[in-house]
Enzyme design. Structure first.
Site, short mmCIF file in Angstrom:
data_model
loop_
_atom_site.label_atom_id
_atom_site.label_comp_id
_atom_site.label_asym_id
_atom_site.label_seq_id
_atom_site.Cartn_x
_atom_site.Cartn_y
_atom_site.Cartn_z
N ASP A 33 -48.94 19.82 -75.54
CA ASP A 33 -49.41 20.60 -74.39
C ASP A 33 -48.81 20.00 -73.12
O ASP A 33 -48.82 18.78 -72.93
CB ASP A 33 -50.94 20.58 -74.33
CG ASP A 33 -51.49 21.68 -73.44
OD1 ASP A 33 -52.15 22.59 -73.95
OD2 ASP A 33 -51.25 21.61 -72.20
N ASN A 90 -59.14 29.25 -78.34
CA ASN A 90 -59.75 30.08 -77.30
C ASN A 90 -59.31 31.52 -77.50
O ASN A 90 -58.14 31.78 -77.76
CB ASN A 90 -59.32 29.59 -75.91
CG ASN A 90 -59.80 28.18 -75.63
OD1 ASN A 90 -60.90 27.81 -76.02
ND2 ASN A 90 -58.98 27.38 -74.97
N GLY A 96 -61.66 31.64 -72.60
CA GLY A 96 -60.82 30.74 -71.81
C GLY A 96 -59.35 30.76 -72.20
O GLY A 96 -58.60 29.85 -71.86
N GLN A 97 -58.94 31.82 -72.93
CA GLN A 97 -57.53 31.90 -73.32
C GLN A 97 -56.67 32.25 -72.11
O GLN A 97 -56.97 33.20 -71.37
CB GLN A 97 -57.36 32.97 -74.41
CG GLN A 97 -55.95 33.04 -74.96
CD GLN A 97 -55.82 34.06 -76.09
OE1 GLN A 97 -56.78 34.75 -76.45
NE2 GLN A 97 -54.63 34.13 -76.66
N HIS A 103 -52.82 30.34 -80.57
CA HIS A 103 -52.53 28.91 -80.69
C HIS A 103 -53.80 28.13 -81.00
O HIS A 103 -54.89 28.52 -80.57
CB HIS A 103 -51.86 28.36 -79.42
CG HIS A 103 -52.60 28.66 -78.16
ND1 HIS A 103 -52.51 29.89 -77.54
CD2 HIS A 103 -53.44 27.92 -77.41
CE1 HIS A 103 -53.27 29.88 -76.46
NE2 HIS A 103 -53.85 28.69 -76.35
N HIS A 105 -55.49 24.38 -80.53
CA HIS A 105 -55.42 23.07 -79.87
C HIS A 105 -55.85 21.99 -80.85
O HIS A 105 -56.90 22.13 -81.50
CB HIS A 105 -56.38 23.01 -78.67
CG HIS A 105 -56.11 23.99 -77.59
ND1 HIS A 105 -55.52 23.64 -76.38
CD2 HIS A 105 -56.36 25.33 -77.49
CE1 HIS A 105 -55.44 24.71 -75.59
NE2 HIS A 105 -55.94 25.75 -76.24
P1 5GP Z 1 -55.42 28.38 -73.68
O1 5GP Z 1 -56.08 28.15 -72.36
O2 5GP Z 1 -54.70 29.72 -73.71
O3 5GP Z 1 -56.29 28.18 -74.88
O4 5GP Z 1 -54.32 27.25 -73.82
C1 5GP Z 1 -53.04 27.34 -73.27
C2 5GP Z 1 -52.47 25.95 -73.22
O5 5GP Z 1 -51.08 26.05 -73.02
C3 5GP Z 1 -53.04 25.11 -72.06
O6 5GP Z 1 -53.65 23.94 -72.57
C4 5GP Z 1 -51.80 24.81 -71.21
O7 5GP Z 1 -51.82 23.51 -70.67
C5 5GP Z 1 -50.66 25.01 -72.20
N1 5GP Z 1 -49.42 25.43 -71.58
C6 5GP Z 1 -49.27 26.37 -70.62
N2 5GP Z 1 -47.98 26.52 -70.30
C7 5GP Z 1 -47.29 25.66 -71.10
C8 5GP Z 1 -45.89 25.35 -71.21
O8 5GP Z 1 -45.03 25.91 -70.54
N3 5GP Z 1 -45.55 24.41 -72.13
C9 5GP Z 1 -46.48 23.76 -72.90
N4 5GP Z 1 -46.03 22.84 -73.75
N5 5GP Z 1 -47.80 24.04 -72.81
C10 5GP Z 1 -48.20 24.97 -71.92
#
Ligand code: 5GP
Ligand code: ZN
Length: 117
Positions: A33, A90, A96-97, A103, A105
């Protein structure tokens, strides 16, 4: 997401967007991340685009099983298996997505609270 729409994680899977990839096979990619919320914070994605968890169907059961086994393997490799870790998916706005490509985590290296915020 229709064709022609840009997806960040499809870009990472195709290596058009740089990331630190920890694992890759024909179906899955795991990468760090970019804004880690724990000492270990890895994202596992299917290479195939799916907007979110609700797009999973019967034919994706093996894929998601493999994603969970990969989480275990990464947890062992990154030495968060003994103390424990957290897996999070998420889904949509209230979940919180923020990136609309499914994906998981994999987070470890600190304590996590329950219930999550
Ligand atoms: P969500 O909030 O959708 O469950 O998680 C998205 C995750 O993607 C977040 O933890 C955020 O830090 C990560 N993320 C967002 N943009 C990028 C990126 O450009 N590269 C990487 N490696 N992670 C990203
Ligand atoms: Zn995508």
């Amino acid at each position: 997401m229709g064709p022609g729409n840009h997806c960040l994680f499809c870009g990472i899977a195709k290596k058009e967007i740089p990331s630190t990839i920890l694992y890759e096979d024909s179906e899955l990619v795991a990468f760090n991340d970019v804004s880690p919320k724990a000492p270990v914070h890895v994202l596992i994605i299917p290479k195939k685009h799916m907007d979110d968890h609700l797009e999973l169907h019967e034919q994706d059961c093996a894929l998601m099983g493999k994603a969970h086994l990969l989480a275990n393997r990464l947890a062992k490799d990154l030495k968060i298996d003994r103390d424990g870790f957290r897996l999070v998916v998420n889904c949509r706005q209230r979940g919180g997505q923020t990136v609309n490509h499914l994906h998981m985590h994999v987070m470890g290296g600190r304590d996590f609270h329950w219930p999550p915020g």
